[in-house]
Design an enzyme around this catalytic site. Structure first.
Site, mmCIF file in Angstrom:
data_model
loop_
_atom_site.group_PDB
_atom_site.id
_atom_site.type_symbol
_atom_site.label_atom_id
_atom_site.label_comp_id
_atom_site.label_asym_id
_atom_site.label_seq_id
_atom_site.Cartn_x
_atom_site.Cartn_y
_atom_site.Cartn_z
ATOM 1 N N CYS A 263 -18.727 -9.087 -0.257
ATOM 2 C CA CYS A 263 -19.477 -7.910 -0.709
ATOM 3 C C CYS A 263 -19.874 -8.152 -2.164
ATOM 4 O O CYS A 263 -19.451 -9.103 -2.788
ATOM 5 C CB CYS A 263 -18.594 -6.678 -0.647
ATOM 6 S SG CYS A 263 -17.883 -6.406 0.967
ATOM 7 N N LYS B 3 -34.799 -16.105 10.002
ATOM 8 C CA LYS B 3 -33.340 -16.226 10.038
ATOM 9 C C LYS B 3 -32.789 -15.620 11.322
ATOM 10 O O LYS B 3 -31.844 -16.113 11.894
ATOM 11 C CB LYS B 3 -32.705 -15.522 8.837
ATOM 12 C CG LYS B 3 -31.197 -15.660 8.766
ATOM 13 C CD LYS B 3 -30.740 -17.103 8.759
ATOM 14 C CE LYS B 3 -29.245 -17.273 8.860
ATOM 15 N NZ LYS B 3 -28.846 -18.683 9.072
ATOM 16 N N ASN C 15 -13.919 -6.146 -2.941
ATOM 17 C CA ASN C 15 -14.499 -7.261 -2.187
ATOM 18 C C ASN C 15 -13.336 -8.116 -1.726
ATOM 19 O O ASN C 15 -12.543 -8.578 -2.538
ATOM 20 C CB ASN C 15 -15.442 -8.067 -3.084
ATOM 21 C CG ASN C 15 -15.925 -9.340 -2.368
ATOM 22 O OD1 ASN C 15 -15.961 -9.382 -1.148
ATOM 23 N ND2 ASN C 15 -16.249 -10.348 -3.141
ATOM 24 N N GLY C 16 -13.188 -8.318 -0.420
ATOM 25 C CA GLY C 16 -12.095 -9.154 0.073
ATOM 26 C C GLY C 16 -11.515 -8.562 1.354
ATOM 27 O O GLY C 16 -12.105 -7.679 1.968
ATOM 28 N N ARG D 169 -25.144 -10.989 -1.263
ATOM 29 C CA ARG D 169 -23.718 -11.092 -0.904
ATOM 30 C C ARG D 169 -23.364 -10.166 0.245
ATOM 31 O O ARG D 169 -22.253 -10.227 0.798
ATOM 32 C CB ARG D 169 -22.836 -10.769 -2.112
ATOM 33 C CG ARG D 169 -23.024 -11.643 -3.333
ATOM 34 C CD ARG D 169 -22.118 -11.207 -4.460
ATOM 35 N NE ARG D 169 -20.719 -11.255 -4.038
ATOM 36 C CZ ARG D 169 -19.983 -12.383 -4.069
ATOM 37 N NH1 ARG D 169 -20.554 -13.512 -4.490
ATOM 38 N NH2 ARG D 169 -18.752 -12.404 -3.668
ATOM 39 N N GLU E 143 -35.770 -28.625 11.937
ATOM 40 C CA GLU E 143 -36.181 -27.291 11.476
ATOM 41 C C GLU E 143 -36.399 -27.222 9.972
ATOM 42 O O GLU E 143 -37.067 -26.313 9.504
ATOM 43 C CB GLU E 143 -35.192 -26.215 11.916
ATOM 44 C CG GLU E 143 -33.813 -26.291 11.326
ATOM 45 C CD GLU E 143 -32.944 -25.106 11.767
ATOM 46 O OE1 GLU E 143 -33.457 -24.008 11.947
ATOM 47 O OE2 GLU E 143 -31.736 -25.297 11.923
ATOM 48 N N TRP F 223 -20.523 -6.094 2.893
ATOM 49 C CA TRP F 223 -20.642 -7.020 4.031
ATOM 50 C C TRP F 223 -19.395 -6.732 4.854
ATOM 51 O O TRP F 223 -18.306 -7.197 4.536
ATOM 52 C CB TRP F 223 -20.675 -8.455 3.549
ATOM 53 C CG TRP F 223 -20.807 -9.454 4.667
ATOM 54 C CD1 TRP F 223 -19.808 -10.153 5.285
ATOM 55 C CD2 TRP F 223 -22.015 -9.831 5.328
ATOM 56 N NE1 TRP F 223 -20.325 -10.923 6.280
ATOM 57 C CE2 TRP F 223 -21.655 -10.767 6.337
ATOM 58 C CE3 TRP F 223 -23.341 -9.483 5.173
ATOM 59 C CZ2 TRP F 223 -22.611 -11.333 7.187
ATOM 60 C CZ3 TRP F 223 -24.276 -10.084 6.025
ATOM 61 C CH2 TRP F 223 -23.908 -10.978 7.009
ATOM 62 N N LYS G 249 -31.056 -29.523 12.929
ATOM 63 C CA LYS G 249 -31.107 -29.350 11.465
ATOM 64 C C LYS G 249 -32.261 -30.156 10.877
ATOM 65 O O LYS G 249 -33.026 -29.677 10.060
ATOM 66 C CB LYS G 249 -29.787 -29.795 10.825
ATOM 67 C CG LYS G 249 -28.635 -28.862 11.059
ATOM 68 C CD LYS G 249 -28.703 -27.607 10.246
ATOM 69 C CE LYS G 249 -28.935 -26.290 10.856
ATOM 70 N NZ LYS G 249 -28.732 -25.899 12.158
HETATM 71 C C1 AGP Z 1 -30.259 -22.659 13.498
HETATM 72 O O1 AGP Z 1 -30.235 -23.366 12.286
HETATM 73 C C2 AGP Z 1 -31.450 -21.721 13.590
HETATM 74 N N1 AGP Z 1 -31.479 -20.832 12.496
HETATM 75 C C3 AGP Z 1 -31.520 -21.038 14.950
HETATM 76 O O2 AGP Z 1 -31.476 -22.025 15.971
HETATM 77 C C4 AGP Z 1 -30.385 -20.021 15.227
HETATM 78 O O3 AGP Z 1 -29.171 -20.707 15.427
HETATM 79 C C5 AGP Z 1 -30.747 -19.238 16.508
HETATM 80 O O4 AGP Z 1 -31.936 -18.536 16.270
HETATM 81 C C6 AGP Z 1 -29.650 -18.264 16.922
HETATM 82 O O5 AGP Z 1 -29.454 -17.311 15.910
HETATM 83 P P1 AGP Z 1 -28.135 -16.377 15.978
HETATM 84 O O6 AGP Z 1 -26.958 -17.288 15.874
HETATM 85 O O7 AGP Z 1 -28.271 -15.454 14.817
HETATM 86 O O8 AGP Z 1 -28.164 -15.670 17.296
#
Ligand code: AGP
Length: 615
Positions: free
Chosen positions: A2, A610, A101-102, A27, A495, A75, A492
């Site tokens: 957090c 993400k 935080n913790g 955070r 992407e 968090w 990795k």
């Molecule tokens: C992995 O580096 C990518 N960001 C992507 O494959 C990710 O793992 C996938 O979209 C699943 O996301 P999640 O774990 O949040 O469900």
């Protein structure tokens, strides 16, 4: 993790705290709150949502000007992310306020004592227990705030970075830390306390970094008192000068969040293990598995669902659970499972794995499984996210927020959870002798320190990355537990560097991919000593005889592969079940440095998000 920020001085605290929290949102950002006090007026405003929502909340506050306050952006680790669980938390008698935080590991035993003394709790959090524990010590022993915090922390087990305020002593803040970062900003007749210096760097660059087991008492117009919580001795605080800029601090001095999160893996795994592995009693304490022990004992099949990196973690889980606990496991791409009208039985356990807990395909697959009557046990990194809320029960990885789009610490934390689950299942099913389980628990506990050591020798990887700049294709090969590592390493690279890469079971090479091998094709082979070592060595020889460029991930001291490969990266010798964690780390770093060399946007790669919350 957090974000906390507190202020004591002559400026208006509210805008300082709001802006400070905004800078700490990296955070944690599932809920937020601020307490401010001026004279006999006080306002403790909390929202389930981001700091912007908190800003809106305070627009209607009657208290506009205050010179002391505590702020927190959460968090969640204990308790859903909602307004009730948001910080700051107040003590039962309303006199004390805390931001934390913790994780307080023994909060349940402290809560039992307090409930017996008549305390009542509004939230599900460990933090609210802590502030009431401090109140109990303060009132029962007639202590000052500083004395009470000092006393109370002697009996607390876990990690904390806290700031505590007593409404009856508005010119004082007390702060202490163990395992969670805290820094004190020392201004002109004003003090800041925060998780890092981003909230106050434009107000002062004079800082005191509190160390573990240290507590500080900050009082207006008085010198800071710092004392050691164990030895009870006063400490003469060293005031340092900050030379960072704002963005550097959020990234912890790293160039990218991804690199920061790669280096956070030892700490992330410590947090994943925290309170769950009891070496003295050789126990694995996963309370959610305990609650559903019967289901796990009678499970006839486990179906793991996931996407991307989480699917790769699931593949490691298959090897773990089938090898250690002898329960059949199927690993499914959530996006395929959801459209396949799957056949499910009441004795199935479905395990969705998701870092974000928001992936649309995984959520849809969970709902299909639920409709078919399966028991759903989730593994997720975001407390209270949509997928955990859709499951029957589950376990959080506690890896902390993962900002970089490429998943790193979340993956290794997911694998650590799966190792704990597989060992727990092995014990429940009597599938593994206790002494073997004990040995593996000891090794599990050494993971963080071994990863720390591994992260101190990254120059060979940085150097190796330079030879990849012009590569257009790459092959990753592994066997057994290292097959999912090959897939993860390839993902990795793809992407974040946009180099096409494929992961394969090494033996599959002969069924087609070997046609790709030439002197232009880098081939990364995970060739650790445990498992099918001789077979992988013969795969390497096949590649070498076709002039392939071989980069091998090897166990420390391996001289055989060293003679065959063009480059080797050494990782610790370990039991086979841990190689996915050790072997993935150099592949994360290799992808990172290649992407940086190719000037790619490492934290936000093109076309990616993400969390894929759309189909
Ligand atoms: C992995 O580096 C990518 N960001 C992507 O494959 C990710 O793992 C996938 O979209 C699943 O996301 P999640 O774990 O949040 O469900």
């Amino acid at each position: 993790m957090c974000g906390i920020v507190s202020y004591l001085g002559n400026q208006n605290a509210l805008p300082l705290l709001l802006d400070g929290l905004q800078r700490l949102e990296y955070r944690g950002y599932d809920s937020a709150g601020i307490f401010i006090q001026a004279g006999d007026k006080a306002h403790n405003g909390k929202v389930s949502g981001k700091v912007d929502d908190l800003r809106k909340h305070f627009e209607t506050s009657l208290l506009k000007e205050a010179h002391v306050g505590l702020g927190h952006t959460r968090w969640a680790t204990h308790g859903k992310p909602n307004q009730i669980n948001a910080h700051p938390h107040e003590s039962n008698d309303g006199s004390l306020v805390l931001v934390h935080n913790g994780i307080i590991e023994n909060y349940e035993s402290l809560k039992t004592i307090l409930v017996e003394k008549g305390y009542r709790f509004k939230s599900e959090t460990d933090s609210e227990v802590l502030i009431n524990w401090i109140q109990e010590i303060k009132n029962s022993k007639q202590l000052t705030l500083g004395e009470a915090v000092h006393w109370a922390l002697q009996t607390v087990v876990g990690a904390y970075g806290i700031v505590v305020f007593d409404k009856t002593q508005p010119d004082t803040l007390v702060t202490a830390r163990l395992g969670s970062p805290l820094v004190i900003g020392v201004g002109e007749d004003e003090y800041f306390v925060a998780s890092d210096a981003t909230p106050f760097i434009q107000h002062t660059r004079n800082v005191i970094y509190l160390n573990d087991h240290e507590m500080a008492i900050l009082q207006k117009n008085k010198p800071i008192e710092v004392q050691h919580l164990k030895s009870n001795t006063p400490i003469d605080p060293e005031i340092e000068k900050l030379h960072w800029n704002l963005e550097d601090i959020q990234k912890g001095g790293y160039d990218h969040f991804m690199l920061k999160e790669i280096f956070e893996q030892p700490q992330a795994i410590k947090n994943t293990l925290r309170g769950r592995v009891n070496l003295e009693q050789s126990k694995i304490d996963l309370s959610s598995m305990k609650r559903n022990e019967d289901r796990f004992i009678h499970a006839t099949r486990i179906i793991i669902l996931g996407c991307g990196t989480s699917w790769h973690a699931g593949l490691v889980g298959e090897y773990l659970i089938e090898t250690l606990a002898r329960i059949p496991v199927e690993v499914e791409y959530a996006s395929e499972f959801r459209y396949r009208n799957p056949i499910l039985y009441p004795t199935d356990i479905v395990i969705p794995i998701s870092q974000s807990g928001e992936t649309a395909d995984t959520l849809a697959a969970v709902n299909i499984a639920k409709e078919n009557g399966a028991f759903i046990y989730g593994i997720c990194n975001v407390v209270g996210a949509t997928i955990p809320r859709a499951t029957d029960d589950g376990v959080y990885t506690h890896a902390g927020p993962e900002i970089g789009v490429a998943s790193t610490k979340a993956f290794t934390s997911q694998v650590v959870v799966l190792i704990m689950m597989a060992l727990k299942l092995a014990r429940l099913k009597n599938a593994l002798p206790n002494d073997q389980i004990n040995e593996l628990l000891l090794e599990l506990n050494r993971l963080p320190e071994n990863l720390e050591t591994l992260l101190q020798h990254i120059e060979p990887i940085q150097h190796l990355a330079k030879t990849f700049d012009t590569a257009t294709n790459c092959l990753y090969l592994g066997r057994g537990y290292n097959f999912p590592v090959a897939l993860e390493g390839a993902l990795k690279l793809k992407e974040i560097s946009y180099i096409h890469a494929e992961g394969y079971p090494a033996a599959e090479m002969k069924h087609g991919p070997i046609a790709l091998i030439d002197e232009e094709m880098p081939v990364i082979v995970i060739a650790t000593k445990k498992g099918h070592y001789d077979k992988i060595v013969s795969n390497i020889q096949e590649i070498k005889s076709r002039k392939g460029r071989i980069i091998a991930i090897v166990s420390e001291g391996d001289e055989t592969v060293k003679k065959l490969a063009d480059h080797v990266i050494e990782i610790p010798i370990s039991s086979e079940i841990f190689t996915p964690i050790y072997a993935t780390l150099p592949l994360q770093l290799l992808s990172y440095y290649i992407a940086v060399n190719r000037n790619c946007n490492v934290d936000q790669p093109r076309n990616l998000a993400k969390s894929v919350t759309v189909e």
